[in-house]
Design a protein around this motif. Structure first.
Motif, short mmCIF file in Angstrom:
data_model
loop_
_atom_site.label_atom_id
_atom_site.label_comp_id
_atom_site.label_asym_id
_atom_site.label_seq_id
_atom_site.Cartn_x
_atom_site.Cartn_y
_atom_site.Cartn_z
N ASN A 96 0.86 -1.19 0.00
CA ASN A 96 0.00 0.00 0.00
C ASN A 96 0.89 1.24 0.00
O ASN A 96 2.11 1.15 0.22
CB ASN A 96 -0.93 0.02 1.22
N ALA A 97 0.28 2.40 -0.24
CA ALA A 97 1.04 3.65 -0.25
C ALA A 97 1.54 4.03 1.14
O ALA A 97 2.62 4.60 1.30
CB ALA A 97 0.19 4.78 -0.83
N SER A 98 0.75 3.72 2.16
CA SER A 98 1.12 4.10 3.53
C SER A 98 2.46 3.53 3.95
O SER A 98 3.25 4.20 4.64
CB SER A 98 0.03 3.65 4.51
N ASN A 123 -1.11 10.52 4.42
CA ASN A 123 0.07 11.37 4.29
C ASN A 123 0.18 12.32 5.48
O ASN A 123 0.81 13.37 5.39
CB ASN A 123 0.03 12.18 2.99
N SER A 168 0.41 15.16 -1.73
CA SER A 168 -0.25 14.32 -2.72
C SER A 168 -0.12 14.98 -4.09
O SER A 168 -0.28 16.20 -4.21
CB SER A 168 -1.73 14.15 -2.37
N ASP A 196 2.84 11.31 -2.69
CA ASP A 196 1.81 10.27 -2.70
C ASP A 196 1.08 10.39 -4.03
O ASP A 196 0.36 11.36 -4.27
CB ASP A 196 0.86 10.48 -1.53
N ILE A 198 -1.21 8.26 -5.39
CA ILE A 198 -2.32 7.32 -5.53
C ILE A 198 -3.52 7.88 -6.28
O ILE A 198 -4.24 7.16 -6.95
CB ILE A 198 -2.74 6.78 -4.15
N VAL A 215 5.32 7.15 -3.96
CA VAL A 215 4.61 5.96 -3.50
C VAL A 215 3.19 5.98 -4.07
O VAL A 215 2.60 7.03 -4.28
CB VAL A 215 4.55 5.89 -1.96
N THR A 216 2.66 4.81 -4.32
CA THR A 216 1.28 4.71 -4.80
C THR A 216 0.70 3.36 -4.45
O THR A 216 1.42 2.39 -4.23
CB THR A 216 1.21 4.92 -6.33
N GLY A 217 -0.62 3.33 -4.39
CA GLY A 217 -1.35 2.08 -4.25
C GLY A 217 -2.03 1.77 -5.57
O GLY A 217 -2.27 2.66 -6.39
N GLY A 229 0.85 -1.97 -4.83
CA GLY A 229 1.45 -0.64 -4.86
C GLY A 229 2.93 -0.74 -5.14
O GLY A 229 3.50 -1.82 -5.20
N LEU A 231 6.89 1.71 -4.98
CA LEU A 231 7.69 2.85 -4.54
C LEU A 231 8.79 3.09 -5.55
O LEU A 231 9.38 2.14 -6.06
CB LEU A 231 8.28 2.55 -3.17
#
Length: 389
Positions: A96-98, A123, A168, A196, A198, A215-217, A229, A231
């Motif tokens: 995941n992005a987190s 974020n 974002s 971010d 996403i 980063v992305t989901g 996701g 990175l």
């Protein structure tokens, strides 16, 4: 043997210029689905790949695990191409992005990080948690109208102790696209830009490599399902981010079990905590390859057309659009209110017409995708014009 990035032969050629008929055939969401900024229903390619790989794992033999693990490279190669033909070594898969944002928050040197106010919680919490341990201190950056975080706004907020800017690429509330290249220029080479992506990856053609850590989901616009996701880490990020959360799969000679602590990998592999599901990796690869085969520019153009139609529809029904209207400033999200009508009442009318949207206490959010037809816009029109006066 096919290369790890071989595109399935079932993919049709994209339709004629301006059309995405071939792309839309890969999906089966309901006609009125307009909630892609929350979740993008995955393609048949993702479903088929998941089933095939699960069946392969169910009939495991001596070669199965090694063969399945090859799906990670396939997904990383597709992600590297989507970002902008970066080296595959600069890409790592994430659940995941987190997870990627926590790597950034706990890896940065001591200092302050500019984070826009009212950011999506993913974020925000990593920086708050890092601050509790005294690593970095988030500094709130108040956006201009429509959630705009402009290069000039960032410039005014920079201080000597600022080590990074985290934001974002696309504002989840309004769809506003950040000027990543402009912000990159403003912060200079001595600070990191953490992005971010996403709400923009796969639907907006942005200069992704302006980011140091991206980063992305995959569950939204990439339409690849949950727990997907990736990175991207620039050389500057690899140099400056301490691999605080690196796990056993993110080190040199990860396959050597000698009870010794190994040095972190020199590339983006250092952001690995443990092995991820190869079935999920294969499904993610299928989703990414479909985007690559169709082309982000085509998807973006279709989404822009539907977004403009939705904006006109909301306006014609007396609604107030909260998103920027210029095509170059938004990325598929139409946030709006209907004066004198509570969002819940509007949502009920939309639901009666089979329209799925995001409903919040102060607004509603429509988000179209490459498979969205004009009929979905018509459904919105019927719902809004049938509201009680």
């Amino acid at each position: 043997m096919a290369s790890p990035l071989s595109v399935p032969s079932s993919l049709p050629a994209p339709g004629p210029a301006g059309g995405l008929a071939g792309y839309a055939e890969h999906f089966a969401e309901t006609e009125g689905y307009l909630d892609f900024a929350r979740f993008g229903p995955p393609s048949r390619d993702v479903l088929d790949t998941t089933q095939r790989l699960l069946e392969q794992s169910a009939h495991a033999d001596a070669a199965t695990v090694d063969e399945l693990m090859g799906q990670e490279l396939r997904a990383r190669q597709a992600a590297a191409r989507l970002i902008g033909d970066v080296p595959v070594e600069a890409v790592a898969l994430l659940p995941n992005a987190s997870t990627g944002l926590f790597h950034a928050a706990f890896g940065l040197p001591h200092g302050t990080v500019l984070v826009p106010a009212r950011e999506f919680p993913a974020n925000a919490y990593p920086w708050l948690r890092a601050a509790r341990l005294g690593r970095v201190q988030p500094v709130s950056l108040e956006p201009n109208g429509y959630g705009r975080v402009t290069p000039e706004l960032v410039r005014q907020a920079l201080a000597a102790e600022t080590v990074a800017v985290a934001l974002s690429a696309v504002d989840y509330r309004t769809g506003y696209r950040a000027d990543l290249a402009g912000i990159r220029e403003v912060i200079g080479p001595d600070r990191l830009l953490v992005v971010d992506a996403i709400q923009g990856m796969g639907v907006a053609d942005l200069p992704w490599t302006a980011a140091d850590l991206l980063v992305t989901g995959g569950q939204k616009w990439l339409r690849s399902g949950w727990s997907t996701g990736f990175l991207y880490a620039s050389p500057r990020a690899l140099e400056r981010l301490e691999p605080t959360l690196t796990g056993w799969t993110g080190v040199v000679d990860a396959g050597v079990f000698d009870s010794q602590e190994h040095a972190p990998a020199s590339d983006a592999a250092r952001f690995s905590v443990t092995n991820l599901s190869p079935v999920t990796a294969g499904a993610f690869a299928a989703g990414l390859e479909l985007v690559l085969h169709t082309g982000v520019a085509r998807i973006q153009a279709h989404v822009a057309e539907r977004t403009a139609q939705l904006i006109d529809t909301v306006r014609s029904a007396g609604g107030v659009v909260l998103s920027p209207e210029a095509e170059q400033e938004h990325a598929g999200i139409v946030a709006f209110t209907m004066p004198r009508t509570e969002p819940g009442v509007v949502a009920a009318s939309l639901a009666e017409q089979g329209v799925t949207v995001t409903v919040r206490p102060d607004q509603l959010r429509l988000s179209a995708h490459g498979s969205t037809t004009l009929a979905a816009v018509d459904r919105v029109h019927r719902a809004l014009t049938s509201l009680p006066v």
